[in-house]
Design an enzyme around this catalytic site. Structure first.
Site, PDB file in Angstrom:
ATOM      1  N   ARG A 272      75.526 -48.213 -38.587  1.00  0.00           N
ATOM      2  CA  ARG A 272      76.033 -46.608 -38.279  1.00  0.00           C
ATOM      3  C   ARG A 272      76.807 -46.458 -37.094  1.00  0.00           C
ATOM      4  O   ARG A 272      76.503 -47.003 -36.097  1.00  0.00           O
ATOM      5  CB  ARG A 272      74.907 -45.676 -38.458  1.00  0.00           C
ATOM      6  CG  ARG A 272      75.432 -44.388 -38.363  1.00  0.00           C
ATOM      7  CD  ARG A 272      74.045 -43.301 -38.576  1.00  0.00           C
ATOM      8  NE  ARG A 272      74.549 -41.747 -38.671  1.00  0.00           N
ATOM      9  CZ  ARG A 272      74.757 -41.228 -37.556  1.00  0.00           C
ATOM     10  NH1 ARG A 272      74.801 -41.652 -36.423  1.00  0.00           N
ATOM     11  NH2 ARG A 272      75.282 -39.838 -37.538  1.00  0.00           N
ATOM     12  N   LEU A 273      77.918 -45.928 -37.243  1.00  0.00           N
ATOM     13  CA  LEU A 273      78.576 -45.469 -36.009  1.00  0.00           C
ATOM     14  C   LEU A 273      78.662 -43.901 -36.213  1.00  0.00           C
ATOM     15  O   LEU A 273      78.802 -43.359 -37.224  1.00  0.00           O
ATOM     16  CB  LEU A 273      80.287 -45.611 -36.101  1.00  0.00           C
ATOM     17  CG  LEU A 273      80.172 -47.278 -36.113  1.00  0.00           C
ATOM     18  CD1 LEU A 273      81.924 -47.745 -36.115  1.00  0.00           C
ATOM     19  CD2 LEU A 273      79.908 -47.816 -34.860  1.00  0.00           C
ATOM     20  N   ASP A 274      78.684 -43.240 -34.988  1.00  0.00           N
ATOM     21  CA  ASP A 274      78.770 -41.819 -34.841  1.00  0.00           C
ATOM     22  C   ASP A 274      80.186 -41.298 -35.399  1.00  0.00           C
ATOM     23  O   ASP A 274      81.026 -42.333 -35.397  1.00  0.00           O
ATOM     24  CB  ASP A 274      78.442 -41.320 -33.586  1.00  0.00           C
ATOM     25  CG  ASP A 274      77.106 -41.447 -32.949  1.00  0.00           C
ATOM     26  OD1 ASP A 274      76.268 -41.571 -33.786  1.00  0.00           O
ATOM     27  OD2 ASP A 274      76.989 -41.649 -31.694  1.00  0.00           O
ATOM     28  N   ARG A 275      80.072 -39.921 -36.076  1.00  0.00           N
ATOM     29  CA  ARG A 275      81.416 -39.464 -36.313  1.00  0.00           C
ATOM     30  C   ARG A 275      82.566 -39.654 -35.581  1.00  0.00           C
ATOM     31  O   ARG A 275      83.493 -39.946 -35.821  1.00  0.00           O
ATOM     32  CB  ARG A 275      81.087 -38.026 -37.024  1.00  0.00           C
ATOM     33  CG  ARG A 275      82.429 -37.474 -37.633  1.00  0.00           C
ATOM     34  CD  ARG A 275      81.937 -35.966 -38.214  1.00  0.00           C
ATOM     35  NE  ARG A 275      81.936 -34.986 -37.116  1.00  0.00           N
ATOM     36  CZ  ARG A 275      82.779 -34.287 -36.649  1.00  0.00           C
ATOM     37  NH1 ARG A 275      84.178 -34.810 -37.182  1.00  0.00           N
ATOM     38  NH2 ARG A 275      82.756 -33.554 -35.606  1.00  0.00           N
ATOM     39  N   THR A 277      82.948 -41.891 -33.284  1.00  0.00           N
ATOM     40  CA  THR A 277      83.031 -43.029 -32.536  1.00  0.00           C
ATOM     41  C   THR A 277      84.059 -43.869 -33.711  1.00  0.00           C
ATOM     42  O   THR A 277      83.929 -43.896 -34.702  1.00  0.00           O
ATOM     43  CB  THR A 277      81.778 -44.020 -32.423  1.00  0.00           C
ATOM     44  OG1 THR A 277      80.786 -43.058 -31.677  1.00  0.00           O
ATOM     45  CG2 THR A 277      81.806 -45.338 -31.826  1.00  0.00           C
TER      46      THR A 277
END
Length: 545
Positions: A272-275, A277
């Site tokens: 997962r990548l933060d929104r 990022t």
């Protein structure tokens, strides 16, 4: 059959009939000794045969005792024997003239059993076809669409009315809206229209709420494919686009964009990548590949490398941070360094310094939520434009060294207030309807409501309040209009008479609000390695601090 010396009438099959007491007694050999059962032929007050008695051999200590019912009891209420060994007495049989209640005989609402849920990937063509995109001012926008929020009754809702649940947990709309939604047929309980908000919820109740959904815009920058083979899809994710549906985002997510525009479906996110990022993002094409790579993650066989731009002059030598990280709130998505947190480790190395900010390479050796961002904040070098961990809400030192002169409740209150004023609650994965008590849940998501001192967070933005104040006078008329709209294929309309969001004018986000200077540069594992180009803000000559 024949009579024996004790007056028993013997019957084939080990049954004996007592002429003195009208009853049958059956005996047989069991695993634990002789067994016996007596059945009376007398008709009891219920109009049927008396219940049988059974003894279980020597294990019960009464194998030699033959039970038979005594003389008939007088009519009236029977006295139940006292429970033995602290056991609760069983339910009494119905008395004279009474019948056992059948399910639904008293018009009690019957809840159907829950349906079996779909497992695996849940997004397909029927979901992708809900709406479409359009592009404006460098932004990808989603045309408003109708959407069914569906959920089974939560444990904390059982015994409460729908009115209570909407007034305490779903505050995005005034109660007048939900009353109008009932009249318009927008609310369903167990697939039937709700007629009264005072209906009391039961376990396994299935709720469906049809809403007119508006999604926030994201960058119009395309999602670039870095690699694709029979096992994986690797993309270069632009900043501002969430990986999967969450909060107010559904179609403006990587999963939906890949499905709608690249026909890449049934993908399994591998990390997962933060929104906010950007960078390398991997998906598995099958569940088997997903499990294989997740096993490599658990075995620490994968290497991840990020690059970021931070405040000030970062040390030239390599820095390793091993501070534990605690989740302050799962709902808001905020973490902090805390001795009670989970162990973490990140290795940092400065790449360049332009006199005001530094470009730093980051290698997280563990995978905690917001790990890089929290460790950089602790080191006193937060990411230059981090909207959460470089905020004045953390105090004058902005969380350096773990010093935060506030309680968790005060911290969350100030963070939410700051982004509410900027109309940027999406940064916290929140919308106005989420602003209810219970934002702090540092151990796990709580099923209970939070403290009263967070009540002030329930207020929406000023414009939303103005719409809510006007709504009660208008919603009766609007509900009637909505009923007619449904009859004329309202599902194709971009405006809805019940929708408060349709009457709001929200400013588009500025370009700088859609970017955070954190980029996933490299992802390496057994047999693969994927790179993303260095972003413009990470160049040595970048001078826009």
């Amino acid at each position: 059959m024949w009579l024996d010396r004790r007056g028993w009438l013997r019957v084939l099959g080990h049954w004996r009939y007592d002429l003195r007491r009208p009853s049958f007694t059956r005996t047989w050999s069991g695993d634990k000794g002789p067994m016996a059962e007596t059945v009376s032929t007398q008709v009891g007050t219920e109009g049927g045969l008396r219940a049988s008695h059974q003894q279980n051999g020597d294990a019960g200590g009464d194998a030699k005792v033959e039970l038979s019912p005594g003389p008939p009891k007088p009519a009236g209420r029977e006295v139940e024997p006292a429970p033995v060994g602290g056991e609760h007495p069983s339910a009494a049989a119905p008395g004279p003239g009474k019948h056992k209640k059948r399910r639904g005989a008293t018009r009690e609402r019957v809840v159907p059993p829950p349906k079996k849920r779909r497992t695996g990937v849940s997004f397909g063509d029927e979901h992708f076809a809900e709406t479409s995109y359009y592009f404006e001012g460098g932004l990808r926008k989603v045309r408003p669409y109708y959407f069914d929020f569906r959920t089974y009754c939560k444990g904390r809702w059982v015994g409460h009315s729908l009115l209570h649940v909407f007034s305490t947990e779903f505050r995005a709309q005034p109660l007048a809206y939900y009353e109008a939604a009932v009249r318009a047929g927008r609310l369903q309980l167990n697939e039937k229209p709700v007629q009264d908000l005072n209906i009391v919820l039961k376990d396994n109740d299935f709720l469906r709420n049809t809403v007119h959904r508006h999604e926030p815009p994201v960058t119009a920058e395309p999602i670039r494919l870095l690699a694709e083979n029979e096992d994986v899809v690797v993309v270069d994710k632009p900043s501002s686009i969430p990986v999967h549906p969450c909060g107010r985002f559904r179609h403006n997510t990587v999963i939906f964009i890949l499905g709608k525009e690249h026909q890449l479906k049934e993908l399994h996110p591998l990390h997962r990548l933060d929104r906010l990022t950007s960078g390398v993002l991997m998906f598995a094409k099958t569940a088997a590949v997903s499990e294989r790579i997740h096993e490599q993650v658990r075995d620490r066989q994968l290497e991840k490398e990020y690059v970021c731009r931070v405040e000030g002059e970062f040390p030239t030598e390599e820095v390793t941070c091993k501070e534990p990280i605690l989740v302050v709130s799962y709902k808001v998505g905020v973490c902090r360094v805390d001795p009670r947190g989970k162990p973490c480790e990140t290795v940092f190395q400065r790449l360049s310094y332009n006199g005001q900010s530094s470009v730093v390479r980051c290698r997280p050796l563990t995978g905690r939520t917001h790990q890089i961002r929290v460790h950089l904040q602790f080191l006193g070098h937060p990411i230059l434009n981090d909207p959460i961990y470089n905020s004045v809400a953390w105090g004058p030192s902005r969380g350096r060294g773990g010093y935060i002169p506030k309680t968790n409740e005060e911290l969350l209150r100030d963070l939410v207030a700051e982004h509410q004023a900027k109309q940027s609650l999406d940064v916290l994965d929140l919308c106005e309807g989420d602003l209810s008590p219970g934002l702090t849940d540092s151990t796990a998501p709580s099923s209970e409501l939070g403290k009263d001192d967070l009540e002030e967070l329930a207020a929406a933005a000023q414009k939303m309040e103005e719409v809510a104040e006007a709504a009660p006078q208008e919603l009766d008329t609007i509900a009637l209009a909505s009923e007619k709209a449904v009859e004329t294929d309202v599902m194709n309309q971009e405006t809805d008479p019940l929708c408060a969001e349709c009457r709001l004018v929200r400013q588009d986000p500025l370009p700088q609000d859609l970017v955070m200077f954190l980029h996933a540069l490299r992802y390496k594992g057994p047999g693969f390695e994927y790179f993303s180009p260095m972003p413009a803000w990470a160049q040595d000559d970048w001078q826009k601090d």
